[in-house]
Design a protein around this motif. Structure first.
Motif, mmCIF file in Angstrom:
data_model
loop_
_atom_site.group_PDB
_atom_site.id
_atom_site.type_symbol
_atom_site.label_atom_id
_atom_site.label_comp_id
_atom_site.label_asym_id
_atom_site.label_seq_id
_atom_site.Cartn_x
_atom_site.Cartn_y
_atom_site.Cartn_z
ATOM 1 N N GLY A 118 -10.954 7.801 -7.447
ATOM 2 C CA GLY A 118 -10.157 6.600 -7.600
ATOM 3 C C GLY A 118 -8.875 6.659 -6.802
ATOM 4 N N CYS A 119 -8.086 5.608 -6.901
ATOM 5 C CA CYS A 119 -6.795 5.495 -6.227
ATOM 6 C C CYS A 119 -5.701 6.103 -7.111
ATOM 7 N N ILE A 120 -4.592 6.505 -6.484
ATOM 8 C CA ILE A 120 -3.494 7.094 -7.267
ATOM 9 C C ILE A 120 -2.671 6.047 -8.005
ATOM 10 N N ASP A 121 -2.960 4.787 -7.814
ATOM 11 C CA ASP A 121 -2.183 3.721 -8.451
ATOM 12 C C ASP A 121 -1.986 4.003 -9.944
ATOM 13 N N SER A 122 -0.755 3.904 -10.398
ATOM 14 C CA SER A 122 -0.421 4.245 -11.787
ATOM 15 C C SER A 122 -1.058 3.305 -12.795
ATOM 16 N N CYS A 140 -4.265 -3.506 -4.270
ATOM 17 C CA CYS A 140 -4.025 -2.106 -3.883
ATOM 18 C C CYS A 140 -2.974 -2.014 -2.779
ATOM 19 N N ASN A 173 -8.523 5.518 -2.396
ATOM 20 C CA ASN A 173 -9.818 6.110 -2.773
ATOM 21 C C ASN A 173 -10.721 6.397 -1.565
ATOM 22 N N PRO A 224 -5.667 4.399 -14.299
ATOM 23 C CA PRO A 224 -6.097 5.722 -14.769
ATOM 24 C C PRO A 224 -7.536 5.668 -15.287
ATOM 25 N N ALA A 225 -8.448 6.299 -14.570
ATOM 26 C CA ALA A 225 -9.879 6.137 -14.850
ATOM 27 C C ALA A 225 -10.254 6.544 -16.268
ATOM 28 N N ARG A 277 -8.143 11.640 -7.304
ATOM 29 C CA ARG A 277 -7.372 10.443 -6.979
ATOM 30 C C ARG A 277 -6.614 10.637 -5.668
ATOM 31 N N THR A 282 -11.959 13.796 -12.321
ATOM 32 C CA THR A 282 -11.257 12.669 -11.733
ATOM 33 C C THR A 282 -10.501 13.126 -10.489
#
Length: 251
Positions: free
Chosen positions: A102-106, A159, A129, A109-110, A125, A123
């Motif tokens: 996934g992306c690090i975007d806060s 994103c 991604n 959170p997967a 990140r 997970t």
């Protein structure tokens, strides 16, 4: 405090874990992998997947569980996780059913979005991604060595990394990362305004980027491509919608 009773919601966790497995395995398979032991309250082992339980699931069943977890998240009916019990149960070994890139975007959170607990998913990140060499190696470890059944690439709407790639942003090491996303910008078919100010275009590029990452994983990792060809894993793309909280799974 006795380890068997530490935490405030052990019984609730036992019940939710039984539901998590039974819904995917069916009653017969569920019992065959030791589901009956989860009927006993207070057992720390009930809070984490065992190797037998994880291995009894197919990739499609794991994907179903992830979908159901997202539905619980959206409905505000998430499982009552006893993280202390999960920590104890997984301390001697881990048997995650899936690995999520996934992306690090806060805001994405997967583990929370998919309502999973400690020991249930790997997970990884990184902004946008993307699948670089180190992340590909991590995915290979998760599936080929640790036994995960699903690789889930999860992008998200709005994103920032996608916007940066659209704008051609330059900033230190981030420049090289955004360059890896740029092909998705060029490959996105879109009839409207092709700028980072157009939310629809940003999200369209994000979707393209997810699909390209899935293709890149298959193309650049003979290990994962071989596992998928043999039916041992599935590599799947998805998009998390910040508004509404839905994870849209791509076929």
């Amino acid at each position: 405090m006795n380890d068997q009773h530490e935490g405030c919601c052990g019984n609730a966790v036992d019940g939710s874990r039984r539901t998590w497995l039974a819904s995917a395995l069916g009653a017969g398979a569920f019992a065959a992998v030791g589901g009956a032991s989860w009927l006993l309250p207070g057992l720390a082992q009930a809070a984490a997947l065992t190797k037998e339980q994880r291995d009894a699931m197919t990739p499609d069943q794991v994907i179903t569980l992830l979908r159901e977890g997202n539905e619980r998240f959206r409905a505000g009916k998430m499982q009552g996780h006893d993280y202390l019990a999960q920590k104890r149960a997984s301390a001697s070994g881990q048997y995650p059913a899936a690995v999520i890139l996934g992306c690090i975007d806060s805001r994405a959170p997967a583990e929370i979005i998919l309502d999973t607990g400690i020991g249930e998913t790997f997970t990884a990140r990184v902004a946008g991604n993307i699948a670089n060499d180190d992340l590909l190696g991590s995915l290979e470890f998760a599936c080929a060595i640790a036994g995960s059944k699903v690789v889930l690439v999860m992008g998200h709407t709005a994103c920032g990394a996608i916007k940066g790639a659209i704008d051609g942003a330059k900033l230190g090491n981030l420049t090289g990362l955004l360059d890896k996303i740029r092909p998705a910008v060029d490959a996105t078919q879109f009839s409207g305004e092709r700028t980072s100010k157009n939310d629809d275009f940003v999200d369209a590029v994000a979707a393209t980027n997810v699909r390209r990452t899935v293709d890149e994983i298959r193309h650049r990792s003979d290990v994962l491509a071989g596992l998928e060809k043999d039916g041992k894993i599935k590599i799947v793309g998805s998009m998390y919608h910040l508004v509404g909280g839905k994870v849209e799974f791509y076929a």
